[in-house]
Design an enzyme around this catalytic site. Structure first.
Site, mmCIF file in Angstrom:
data_model
loop_
_atom_site.group_PDB
_atom_site.id
_atom_site.type_symbol
_atom_site.label_atom_id
_atom_site.label_comp_id
_atom_site.label_asym_id
_atom_site.label_seq_id
_atom_site.Cartn_x
_atom_site.Cartn_y
_atom_site.Cartn_z
ATOM 1 N N TYR A 1 -23.632 -69.340 8.900
ATOM 2 C CA TYR A 1 -22.788 -68.767 8.202
ATOM 3 C C TYR A 1 -23.166 -67.753 7.502
ATOM 4 O O TYR A 1 -23.044 -66.487 7.294
ATOM 5 C CB TYR A 1 -21.868 -69.715 7.505
ATOM 6 C CG TYR A 1 -20.465 -68.786 6.823
ATOM 7 C CD1 TYR A 1 -19.438 -68.366 7.540
ATOM 8 C CD2 TYR A 1 -20.450 -68.736 5.261
ATOM 9 C CE1 TYR A 1 -18.359 -67.842 7.148
ATOM 10 C CE2 TYR A 1 -19.418 -68.005 4.931
ATOM 11 C CZ TYR A 1 -18.545 -67.813 5.602
ATOM 12 O OH TYR A 1 -17.291 -67.316 4.974
ATOM 13 N N LYS A 26 -23.086 -63.593 7.889
ATOM 14 C CA LYS A 26 -22.584 -62.890 6.982
ATOM 15 C C LYS A 26 -23.351 -61.852 6.359
ATOM 16 O O LYS A 26 -23.111 -60.534 6.112
ATOM 17 C CB LYS A 26 -21.781 -63.723 5.945
ATOM 18 C CG LYS A 26 -20.653 -64.397 6.354
ATOM 19 C CD LYS A 26 -19.596 -63.565 7.025
ATOM 20 C CE LYS A 26 -18.495 -64.288 7.048
ATOM 21 N NZ LYS A 26 -17.225 -63.730 7.892
#
Ligand code: NAP
Length: 249
Positions: free
Chosen positions: A156, A160
């Site tokens: 993640y 991001k």
């Protein structure tokens, strides 16, 4: 406050959580909003109903934004319906948390596709129209995890941080064409996404966040709407943290 009356937006992943709040916020600014979703048809219909009940215009479109053909259909249906497209909010995302040594290939790939590749596909699909209008706003929903990292979220955080890189590089490429690209990086926000975080992590985070609470989706949405507006014309490739003071650079 219908200051964006006549504009059209696509908000990806708008059936619930932060995307839902962004869709409702943009609609309250007068924007016609496409409420994209992957599988939550009933929830997306509820968001559209709420928009329409407030004299706004909403349209639910199912599309898996990791799939190029779905993304093309999402953008084409928007243009066929409303003729224009001023705003794209790349909000759809997922988590598949695990410690790095235990992370499965499938969980790495799924998060990179949903949180990063989706923004590549959607942005590429809307740009020809925005370039022809010499106007556009793209707002990417990144995360504090992409700035600071987070235990159990290497996939993640990588996605991001990649989204932040995409934001800055694309902003440089398209700003001369009147298209402004920015990002927001929320800290923890009370949505279904964080329901599964362990108790110890919740307790620790609440202790270090100066505001001593997690954010709400309604506290993220106005910042996105501002970055999606003409008022953000001199803010380029910026990453706005919205985190109760957790990370103060
Ligand atoms: P959420 O409540 O889990 O909602 C996720 C949304 O994304 C849903 O509308 C879901 O659609 C949609 N979605 C997921 N994969 C999709 C796909 N492949 N195609 C189309 N739609 C897809 O999550 P959230 O907390 O609102 O998060 C929204 C964004 O904010 C994400 O990018 C997330 O990474 C980011 N963020 C969240 C937090 C937080 O603490 N909550 C913090 C920082 C950043 P369905 O309902 O149809 O599945």
């Amino acid at each position: 406050m219908r200051r964006l009356a006549g504009q059209v937006a696509i908000v990806t992943g708008a059936s619930r959580g932060i995307g839902r709040a962004i869709a409702l916020e943009l609609a309250s600014w007068g924007v016609k909003v496409v409420v994209n979703y992957q599988s939550s048809a009933a929830k997306a219909a509820e968001v559209v109903a709420a928009i329409n009940a407030s004299q706004g215009q909403g349209l639910a479109i199912q599309a898996d934004v990791t799939k190029p053909d779905d993304v093309k259909r999402l953008v084409q249906t928007t243009l066929d319906t409303w003729g224009q497209l001023h705003i794209l909010v790349n909000n759809a995302g997922i988590t598949r948390d695990n410690l790095f040594q235990r992370m499965k290939d499938a969980d790495w790939d799924a998060v990179i596709e949903a949180d990063l590749t989706s923004a590549f596909l959607c942005s590429q699909a809307v740009l020809p129209h925005m370039q022809s209008m010499r106007y556009g706003r793209i707002v990417n929903v990144a995360s504090l995890a992409g700035l600071a990292g987070n235990v159990g979220q290497t996939n993640y955080a990588a996605a991001k941080m990649g989204l932040i890189g995409l934001t800055k590089a694309l902003a440089r490429e398209v700003t001369a064409a009147g298209i402004v690209v920015n990002a927001v990086a929320p800290g923890y926000v009370e949505t279904e996404m964080i329901e599964a975080i362990p108790h110890w992590l919740r307790t620790w985070a609440l202790d270090v966040i100066p505001l001593k609470r997690f954010g709400t989706a309604e506290e993220i949405a106005p910042a996105v709407a501002f970055l999606a507006s003409p008022a953000a014309s001199y803010i380029i490739g910026h990453v706005l943290t919205i985190d109760g003071g957790w990370v103060m650079p």
